[in-house]
Design a protein around this motif. Structure first.
Motif, mmCIF file in Angstrom:
data_model
loop_
_atom_site.group_PDB
_atom_site.id
_atom_site.type_symbol
_atom_site.label_atom_id
_atom_site.label_comp_id
_atom_site.label_asym_id
_atom_site.label_seq_id
_atom_site.Cartn_x
_atom_site.Cartn_y
_atom_site.Cartn_z
ATOM 1 N N UNK A 639 0.825 -1.223 0.000
ATOM 2 C CA UNK A 639 0.000 0.000 0.000
ATOM 3 C C UNK A 639 0.852 1.264 0.000
ATOM 4 N N UNK A 640 2.179 1.085 -0.167
ATOM 5 C CA UNK A 640 3.056 2.230 -0.343
ATOM 6 C C UNK A 640 3.558 2.888 0.920
ATOM 7 N N UNK A 641 3.375 2.266 2.067
ATOM 8 C CA UNK A 641 3.898 2.821 3.321
ATOM 9 C C UNK A 641 5.289 2.241 3.563
ATOM 10 N N UNK A 642 6.262 2.776 2.823
ATOM 11 C CA UNK A 642 7.587 2.169 2.767
ATOM 12 C C UNK A 642 8.335 2.230 4.097
ATOM 13 N N UNK A 643 8.287 3.368 4.735
ATOM 14 C CA UNK A 643 9.027 3.516 5.996
ATOM 15 C C UNK A 643 8.493 2.563 7.058
ATOM 16 N N UNK A 644 7.166 2.498 7.171
ATOM 17 C CA UNK A 644 6.554 1.595 8.159
ATOM 18 C C UNK A 644 6.839 0.134 7.818
ATOM 19 N N UNK A 690 11.345 -16.470 -9.941
ATOM 20 C CA UNK A 690 11.255 -16.068 -8.533
ATOM 21 C C UNK A 690 9.985 -15.291 -8.261
ATOM 22 N N UNK A 691 9.428 -14.699 -9.288
ATOM 23 C CA UNK A 691 8.112 -14.072 -9.138
ATOM 24 C C UNK A 691 7.266 -14.506 -10.328
ATOM 25 N N UNK A 692 5.999 -14.591 -10.150
ATOM 26 C CA UNK A 692 5.105 -15.024 -11.211
ATOM 27 C C UNK A 692 4.796 -13.835 -12.108
ATOM 28 N N UNK A 693 5.426 -13.796 -13.309
ATOM 29 C CA UNK A 693 5.262 -12.622 -14.172
ATOM 30 C C UNK A 693 3.851 -12.544 -14.760
ATOM 31 N N UNK A 694 3.097 -13.652 -14.684
ATOM 32 C CA UNK A 694 1.741 -13.620 -15.198
ATOM 33 C C UNK A 694 0.756 -13.093 -14.168
ATOM 34 N N UNK A 695 1.208 -12.941 -12.945
ATOM 35 C CA UNK A 695 0.347 -12.434 -11.887
ATOM 36 C C UNK A 695 0.104 -10.947 -12.124
ATOM 37 N N UNK A 696 -1.115 -10.603 -12.423
ATOM 38 C CA UNK A 696 -1.428 -9.207 -12.743
ATOM 39 C C UNK A 696 -1.300 -8.286 -11.558
ATOM 40 N N UNK A 697 -1.318 -8.845 -10.336
ATOM 41 C CA UNK A 697 -1.256 -7.989 -9.146
ATOM 42 C C UNK A 697 0.141 -8.016 -8.546
ATOM 43 N N UNK A 698 1.106 -7.374 -9.186
ATOM 44 C CA UNK A 698 2.447 -7.309 -8.631
ATOM 45 C C UNK A 698 2.465 -6.337 -7.471
ATOM 46 N N UNK A 699 3.408 -6.530 -6.557
ATOM 47 C CA UNK A 699 3.471 -5.665 -5.391
ATOM 48 C C UNK A 699 3.864 -4.248 -5.792
ATOM 49 N N UNK A 700 3.548 -3.303 -4.947
ATOM 50 C CA UNK A 700 3.914 -1.906 -5.187
ATOM 51 C C UNK A 700 5.423 -1.764 -5.058
#
Length: 784
Positions: A639-644, A690-700
């Motif tokens: 969700x983009x809360x990088x510091x936390x 190492x990551x599923x490139x077909x997964x449409x929901x990649x992490x932020x």
């Protein structure tokens, strides 16, 4: 080596239960070999008719040759030993064949004159007791025979290393099973430590009255003893008492009088450096649960230290030059007990070091195997045990001690990456299994299965997947089709394949079998292990559903998982003993974290993921589960809360700096894009998947500006790289999970690329190898 020494060593080996060492006296070697082969079957799976016929034929052939000679190599006593051993063997074979001639052979053997040589004395005792045991089996009143004759042949408890003698004493003791210690002493007209020992061999649970009566006997023996003068030895009867006490104190579930502690103190005051008193003291402090004394482990350690010190002194003063204790099995037993009762937290400077004691146990085991030519399974062949593994048949008491020793070594070192890679762990288990492979049943059979499972688990940890599957299917599941954790391990091994259908079918079949078993018994009678295994198998099933059918179907299975948990653990106490990772609370947290991970696969469910993490936190505040911080860190990153998010991974690493998931979370900040400038290496990335490139929901991920802002300057970035390199290097040296993690090797390869290190190719190769053998879930989730 002289003939006398060679004979002494050979007879000593036979008393232990091992095959005889060659003496150079052909006839003696032949009869001892026949005796060993006979005991191998009689004490193992039983004597079949075919084997009995072969052994009888060879015995008769030797008897003909023996009848034509007067002495053996000029030694009339060796002739007597051979003759009596041979008659005993023929009598045992006759008994097992139902031959009525057995008793006459036994009687004939008893008429042979006993020699005066000390080299033969203990072995002669074995022959007498063996003869007496079989006479009793044939006699109309075996109890009367044993009661009247036993003490004529043996008056002292033999050393633990005389396993065959202990085996026959145990068999006789079972025939003497009586109402109480008092009644057996009255029957035998003796209150000797040997009679007490025979009674305790005959019963699984001595009563409180037995304890009171035995304490009275022991007090009389102690009170009649005096501290030895300079030219005297410790009182022999007092030493014998403590040989019995050492065995007695280790009987499970015993109700001991607190007066035993005072008796041990009195015994110490009446002896000079007695190793038997020290050993009994060690057992009392290690196993007595009747008194609450925080210093008992410390006293146990001090008694052990005295026992070892006195044994070392005895070894130093021995006339022979062999570097092995006079009673090596007793030493191994003492080392095992102290290691089972302590950890490195119990170290006492200059007195007790846990790591050194562990090494001492392994050294003494290897010396024993070398001295008596026992079949040691070396690390070099341990991974191929199914194809070349052999049984080692020794007397029950000896086998039990050695199995405990090997298993203790395994338990202590099971988390060590070095011992896993060197095949030491699988070697320990193979040696234990080879001793446990006799025709067991009940609890003993369950014990063997557990050893076999741990061996298969070792193979899986080493990523010897094909060998593990073969061993699970042929050695374990074929013999025990309801051994659920073995099925779980098999499913995890099969999950490395691209097609997960086989793994899924195994899991579904196991779930159905467990459902049927649980339906037939009350919930309170389901073992804690089976409850824990059921929930973890259910979690594996949901992971497979997610992999095969997708997240929505996996989420639909969650309510059933929660229902199963509440049904099995709803009434479980929150303060159960055992590791936290086996507690119901920890398991419930794992379920909530699984839910959070599934929710995070879909952006529309991120609030649900947040709620699941909150529920996991609310389960218990009595302990810290770093997996909560790690899962929360991944959610915050999404969700983009990088510091936390970064702070969550740092918090997890503070508590567990070898945690693979926390290191990977940290690495995702240091290498936010996981890209490389090399075309060939980029192909390796795609191969590793190492990551599923077909997964449409990649992490932020960081935008480049966010990345610069987060680290602030080049110094902070360099510090982060250095920290990650240190974390990875340390984990690859110490952690089994890290060493076999493709992600850890992948991030190490990115570090090598950044700094132009030549090791990048080897690192990428390790990454690929581990990715190709990576199960859907870590293997530890089937190992209760």
């Amino acid at each position: 080596m002289s003939i006398t020494d060679a004979v002494s060593d050979a007879l000593e080996a036979r008393l232990l239960g091992a095959s005889a060492i060659e003496t150079g006296m052909h006839t003696l070697d032949t009869v001892l070999s026949l005796q060993y082969r006979l005991h191998y079957h009689v004490l193992g799976d039983g004597l079949s008719n075919d084997v009995a016929r072969v052994l009888k034929s060879e015995c008769l052939r030797l008897k003909v040759a023996l009848d034509g000679s007067i002495t053996i190599a000029g030694d009339p006593e060796a002739y007597s030993i051979v003759e009596k051993t041979l008659l005993n063997c023929l009598a045992v074979i006759a008994y097992h064949q139902g031959d009525a001639n057995a008793m006459s052979l036994l009687k004939q053997a008893t008429k042979i004159k006993k020699g005066k040589s000390k080299s033969y004395a203990e072995f002669w005792k074995l022959l007498d007791i063996e003869n007496l045991y079989y006479q009793g089996l044939i006699s109309e009143n075996p109890r009367e025979l044993y009661v009247s004759q036993l003490l004529k042949y043996i008056k002292e408890i033999p050393p633990l290393s005389q396993g065959l003698l202990h085996s026959y004493l145990t068999l006789i003791a079972r025939k003497l099973k009586g109402r109480s210690l008092n009644s057996l002493c009255a029957e035998t007209k003796s209150e000797s430590p040997l009679v007490c020992y025979m009674y305790f061999l005959s019963t699984t649970q001595p009563s409180k009255d037995d304890d009171t009566y035995f304490l009275a006997i022991a007090t009389k023996i102690v009170n009649s003893s005096k501290f030895p003068l300079a030219a005297q030895s410790n009182n022999a009867n007092l030493n014998q008492l403590h040989e019995c006490l050492h065995f007695y104190f280790e009987i499970e579930g015993l109700e001991l009088s607190p007066e035993w502690h005072n008796l041990i103190i009195s015994s110490i005051q009446r002896t000079f450096q007695s190793k038997t008193v020290a050993r009994a003291s060690m057992s009392l402090n290690a196993f007595d649960k009747s008194t609450e004394n925080k210093d008992m482990i410390r006293e146990c350690i001090l008694s052990f230290n005295n026992y070892l010190k006195y044994s070392d002194k005895e070894l130093e003063l021995a006339s022979d030059t062999q570097d092995i204790y006079t009673d090596p099995i007793a030493i191994i037993d003492a080392l095992t007990v102290i290691l089972q009762k302590t950890t490195d937290m119990n170290n006492i400077p200059n007195i007790f070091d846990f790591k050194h004691t562990t090494e001492l146990l392994q050294i003494n085991l290897k010396k024993l195997y070398s001295m008596y030519h026992l079949g040691l399974v070396e690390p070099a062949v341990a991974q191929k045990y199914l194809s070349n593994g052999t049984r080692l048949v020794l007397p029950v008491s000896t086998s039990y001690i050695l199995i405990k020793a090997w298993r203790t070594l395994y338990i202590i070192r099971s988390a060590s990456l070095d011992y896993l890679i060197a095949n030491e762990l699988s070697s320990y288990l193979c040696n234990a299994i080879s001793l446990a492979m006799t025709n067991n049943n009940g609890n003993e059979n369950s014990f063997l299965r557990d050893l076999q499972f741990q061996y298969a688990y070792c193979l899986a940890q080493q990523r010897q997947i094909e060998a593990c599957i073969e061993y699970l299917e042929n050695a374990i599941l074929e013999a025990d089709p309801t051994f659920y954790k073995a099925w779980h391990l098999l499913a995890l091994c099969r999950s490395i394949q691209e097609d997960k259908e086989i793994s899924y079918k195994i899991i579904c079949s196991v779930m159905n079998a467990m459902d049927q078993e649980f339906a037939s018994i009350q919930s309170k009678n389901i073992t804690k292990e089976n409850k824990w295994q059921y929930i973890n198998i259910k979690i594996t099933e949901i992971h497979l559903i997610n992999e095969i059918f997708g997240t929505e179907e996996a989420l639909e299975s969650l309510p059933e998982l929660f229902t199963s948990y509440n049904k099995l653990f709803g009434d479980s106490p929150s303060n159960e003993e055992g590791p936290l990772s086996r507690s119901p609370e920890y398991l419930l947290q794992s379920i909530w974290l699984l839910a959070a991970q599934l929710y995070m696969n879909d952006k529309t469910h991120l609030e649900d993921a947040k709620g699941a993490i909150k529920e996991a936190k609310a389960v218990s505040k009595d302990f810290k589960n770093v997996n909560i911080q790690i899962t929360n860190g991944h959610l915050l990153l999404k969700i983009g809360k990088f510091t936390e998010s970064f702070r969550q991974f740092e918090d997890a690493l503070h508590f567990d700096d070898f945690n693979v998931d926390a290191i990977i979370g940290f690495a995702e900040f240091v290498f936010p894009n996981e890209t490389t400038t090399s075309t060939s290496e980029q192909q390796l990335i795609d191969y590793c998947k190492l990551k599923n490139i077909e997964d449409g929901n990649e992490r932020n991920k960081f935008a480049s500006d966010d990345y610069e802002m987060f680290f602030g300057n080049d110094v902070n970035k360099s510090a982060a790289f250095a920290r990650l390199k240190l974390l990875i290097d340390c984990s690859l040296i110490k952690s089994i999970d890290a060493y076999y993690s493709p992600e850890i090797w992948w991030y190490l390869s990115l570090i090598h690329e950044k700094y132009g290190n030549k090791e990048i190719s080897d690192t990428l190769l390790s990454c690929i190898q581990n990715k190709e053998t990576c199960p859907l879930r870590p293997f530890k989730f089937c190992n209760y």
